[in-house]
Design a protein around this motif. Sequence first.
Motif, PDB file in Angstrom:
ATOM      1  N   LEU A  49       0.717  -1.115   0.003  1.00 22.32           N
ATOM      2  CA  LEU A  49       0.188   0.030   0.006  1.00 22.32           C
ATOM      3  C   LEU A  49       0.942   1.260  -0.161  1.00 22.32           C
ATOM      4  O   LEU A  49       2.029   1.231   0.316  1.00 22.32           O
ATOM      5  CB  LEU A  49      -0.833  -0.084   1.329  1.00 22.32           C
ATOM      6  N   PRO A  50       0.283   2.385  -0.622  1.00 20.60           N
ATOM      7  CA  PRO A  50       1.083   3.609  -0.599  1.00 20.60           C
ATOM      8  C   PRO A  50       1.019   4.206   0.712  1.00 20.60           C
ATOM      9  O   PRO A  50       0.416   5.183   0.907  1.00 20.60           O
ATOM     10  CB  PRO A  50       0.452   4.410  -1.756  1.00 20.60           C
ATOM     11  N   PHE A  51       1.545   3.686   1.697  1.00 19.37           N
ATOM     12  CA  PHE A  51       1.571   4.229   3.165  1.00 19.37           C
ATOM     13  C   PHE A  51       3.179   3.976   3.777  1.00 19.37           C
ATOM     14  O   PHE A  51       3.762   2.852   3.758  1.00 19.37           O
ATOM     15  CB  PHE A  51       0.770   3.240   3.658  1.00 19.37           C
ATOM     16  N   ALA A  52       3.473   4.831   4.527  1.00 19.75           N
ATOM     17  CA  ALA A  52       4.834   4.913   5.246  1.00 19.75           C
ATOM     18  C   ALA A  52       4.587   5.435   6.539  1.00 19.75           C
ATOM     19  O   ALA A  52       3.819   6.721   6.609  1.00 19.75           O
ATOM     20  CB  ALA A  52       6.167   5.515   4.372  1.00 19.75           C
ATOM     21  N   ALA A  53       5.196   5.339   7.543  1.00 19.58           N
ATOM     22  CA  ALA A  53       5.155   6.019   8.905  1.00 19.58           C
ATOM     23  C   ALA A  53       6.415   5.838   9.720  1.00 19.58           C
ATOM     24  O   ALA A  53       7.225   4.816   9.506  1.00 19.58           O
ATOM     25  CB  ALA A  53       4.048   5.303   9.764  1.00 19.58           C
ATOM     26  N   VAL A  54       6.671   6.748  10.405  1.00 15.29           N
ATOM     27  CA  VAL A  54       7.973   6.845  11.548  1.00 15.29           C
ATOM     28  C   VAL A  54       7.418   6.904  13.036  1.00 15.29           C
ATOM     29  O   VAL A  54       6.392   7.930  13.130  1.00 15.29           O
ATOM     30  CB  VAL A  54       9.014   7.625  11.261  1.00 15.29           C
ATOM     31  N   VAL A  55       7.977   6.308  13.869  1.00 19.48           N
ATOM     32  CA  VAL A  55       7.663   6.468  15.246  1.00 19.48           C
ATOM     33  C   VAL A  55       8.655   6.710  16.191  1.00 19.48           C
ATOM     34  O   VAL A  55       9.819   6.038  15.847  1.00 19.48           O
ATOM     35  CB  VAL A  55       6.615   5.176  15.703  1.00 19.48           C
ATOM     36  N   ASP A  56       8.757   7.563  17.041  1.00 19.05           N
ATOM     37  CA  ASP A  56       9.942   7.838  17.787  1.00 19.05           C
ATOM     38  C   ASP A  56       9.502   7.334  19.317  1.00 19.05           C
ATOM     39  O   ASP A  56       8.867   8.554  19.885  1.00 19.05           O
ATOM     40  CB  ASP A  56      10.395   9.168  17.809  1.00 19.05           C
ATOM     41  N   GLY A  57      10.020   6.475  20.064  1.00 20.43           N
ATOM     42  CA  GLY A  57       9.707   6.285  21.389  1.00 20.43           C
ATOM     43  C   GLY A  57      10.279   7.183  22.215  1.00 20.43           C
ATOM     44  O   GLY A  57      11.505   7.625  22.053  1.00 20.43           O
ATOM     45  N   THR A 113       5.593   6.090  29.204  1.00 23.02           N
ATOM     46  CA  THR A 113       5.249   5.253  27.966  1.00 23.02           C
ATOM     47  C   THR A 113       4.513   6.269  27.015  1.00 23.02           C
ATOM     48  O   THR A 113       3.578   6.617  27.202  1.00 23.02           O
ATOM     49  CB  THR A 113       4.089   4.311  28.502  1.00 23.02           C
ATOM     50  N   GLY A 114       5.355   6.552  26.077  1.00 27.46           N
ATOM     51  CA  GLY A 114       4.908   7.416  24.984  1.00 27.46           C
ATOM     52  C   GLY A 114       5.652   7.531  23.568  1.00 27.46           C
ATOM     53  O   GLY A 114       6.774   6.880  23.729  1.00 27.46           O
ATOM     54  N   CYS A 115       5.128   8.173  22.731  1.00 33.02           N
ATOM     55  CA  CYS A 115       5.888   8.213  21.244  1.00 33.02           C
ATOM     56  C   CYS A 115       5.283   9.100  20.402  1.00 33.02           C
ATOM     57  O   CYS A 115       4.283   9.895  21.046  1.00 33.02           O
ATOM     58  CB  CYS A 115       5.929   6.902  20.756  1.00 33.02           C
ATOM     59  N   THR A 116       6.104   9.553  19.545  1.00 31.62           N
ATOM     60  CA  THR A 116       5.678  10.633  18.444  1.00 31.62           C
ATOM     61  C   THR A 116       5.241   9.599  17.236  1.00 31.62           C
ATOM     62  O   THR A 116       5.602   8.567  17.276  1.00 31.62           O
ATOM     63  CB  THR A 116       6.745  11.411  17.969  1.00 31.62           C
ATOM     64  N   LEU A 117       4.687  10.363  16.173  1.00 32.71           N
ATOM     65  CA  LEU A 117       4.023   9.650  15.111  1.00 32.71           C
ATOM     66  C   LEU A 117       4.053  10.473  13.867  1.00 32.71           C
ATOM     67  O   LEU A 117       3.434  11.653  14.155  1.00 32.71           O
ATOM     68  CB  LEU A 117       2.606   8.931  15.229  1.00 32.71           C
ATOM     69  N   THR A 118       4.450  10.230  12.819  1.00 32.57           N
ATOM     70  CA  THR A 118       4.301  10.824  11.398  1.00 32.57           C
ATOM     71  C   THR A 118       4.207   9.879  10.439  1.00 32.57           C
ATOM     72  O   THR A 118       5.063   8.880  10.458  1.00 32.57           O
ATOM     73  CB  THR A 118       5.485  11.872  11.326  1.00 32.57           C
ATOM     74  N   ALA A 119       3.051   9.967   9.487  1.00 35.97           N
ATOM     75  CA  ALA A 119       2.886   8.870   8.796  1.00 35.97           C
ATOM     76  C   ALA A 119       2.241   9.747   7.274  1.00 35.97           C
ATOM     77  O   ALA A 119       1.723  10.801   7.433  1.00 35.97           O
ATOM     78  CB  ALA A 119       1.589   8.073   9.363  1.00 35.97           C
ATOM     79  N   LEU A 120       2.063   9.152   6.333  1.00 32.88           N
ATOM     80  CA  LEU A 120       2.087   9.498   4.944  1.00 32.88           C
ATOM     81  C   LEU A 120       1.127   8.366   4.316  1.00 32.88           C
ATOM     82  O   LEU A 120       1.624   7.282   4.031  1.00 32.88           O
ATOM     83  CB  LEU A 120       3.043  10.106   4.068  1.00 32.88           C
ATOM     84  N   LEU A 121       0.023   8.619   4.067  1.00 33.52           N
ATOM     85  CA  LEU A 121      -1.019   7.743   3.318  1.00 33.52           C
ATOM     86  C   LEU A 121      -1.371   8.241   1.932  1.00 33.52           C
ATOM     87  O   LEU A 121      -2.353   9.409   2.001  1.00 33.52           O
ATOM     88  CB  LEU A 121      -2.062   7.163   4.179  1.00 33.52           C
ATOM     89  N   VAL A 122      -1.113   7.946   0.942  1.00 34.38           N
ATOM     90  CA  VAL A 122      -1.760   8.194  -0.357  1.00 34.38           C
ATOM     91  C   VAL A 122      -2.916   7.751  -0.788  1.00 34.38           C
ATOM     92  O   VAL A 122      -3.189   6.615  -0.698  1.00 34.38           O
ATOM     93  CB  VAL A 122      -0.310   7.805  -1.622  1.00 34.38           C
TER      94      VAL A 122
END
Length: 268
Positions: A49-57, A113-122
């Motif tokens: 799928l045209p989807f990617a993401a990064v997460v930073d704990g 207990t936490g994280c950041t999130l950045t994702a791109l979905l076409v």
Amino acid sequence: MFRRAPSDRPEPLTCHLAAGRVALEVAGGSVVGHRYPANFDVLHVDPTLPFAAVVDGMGSGEGSRVAGATTMTTLVEAVRADWPTVGPRELRAAVADARSLVRAAGARLAELTGCTLTALLVEPGGEQAWLVQLGDSRAYRLRDGVLELMTVDHTAAWLGLLHGWFRADSPEATRARYQLLRYIGHPDNPDADLLAVPLRVGDTWLLCTDGVSDQVDYHRMREALAGGDPTRAVRSLLAISLAEGGEDNATAVVLRVRPAAEGDGEDR
């Protein structure tokens, strides 16, 4: 200081993905860096799928690991289950589920207990994409030679610089960089930013954790992305982050938009 040279993702993940009128060349990679004993970033480059993401704990313990893994698993499962009718409602619901699961996990752990999130979905037609962002991981777009930051950092530093509370090079600004106002796991369950962004053939997108954005300056980032080869760009960005000190886990996904052609959608 803990020193570790090897990467947990030494060679970028790569794929070709089709989305209607466009195709995406995608590459993603991650390095531990020199400060932490393990990688608490999480990278996803979807193979179909045209989807990617990064997460930073956040932090370097079990809470960081659990938050990152839980968030990425929840988001990926939601996107795959709802495809191809994934829109703002489904993405907000997925983030809400991740928030609830991370908060529940944090209640059982005696640490942050936490994280950041950045994702791109076409979207399936390829005309538009959705950016999902919570925290200080970032999304950039290179278009017509201009590199633009498309997200804002949900930090006290960002607000302070925006409103003139302190100078960018002040000790106050440095301390405020680590004061996240929104993240997954926050006790107030803050909403993510959800942005509809148009896609144009020739665009190059970068999703990255602050291990990249804090250590790779604007001009070197633009130079790495301008080459047009996502795999080479990811290698360059991660190598620069290590050369500049490797003070954090560093993760980058680069997506190049080009015209759709026969054979697109096949993994490389």
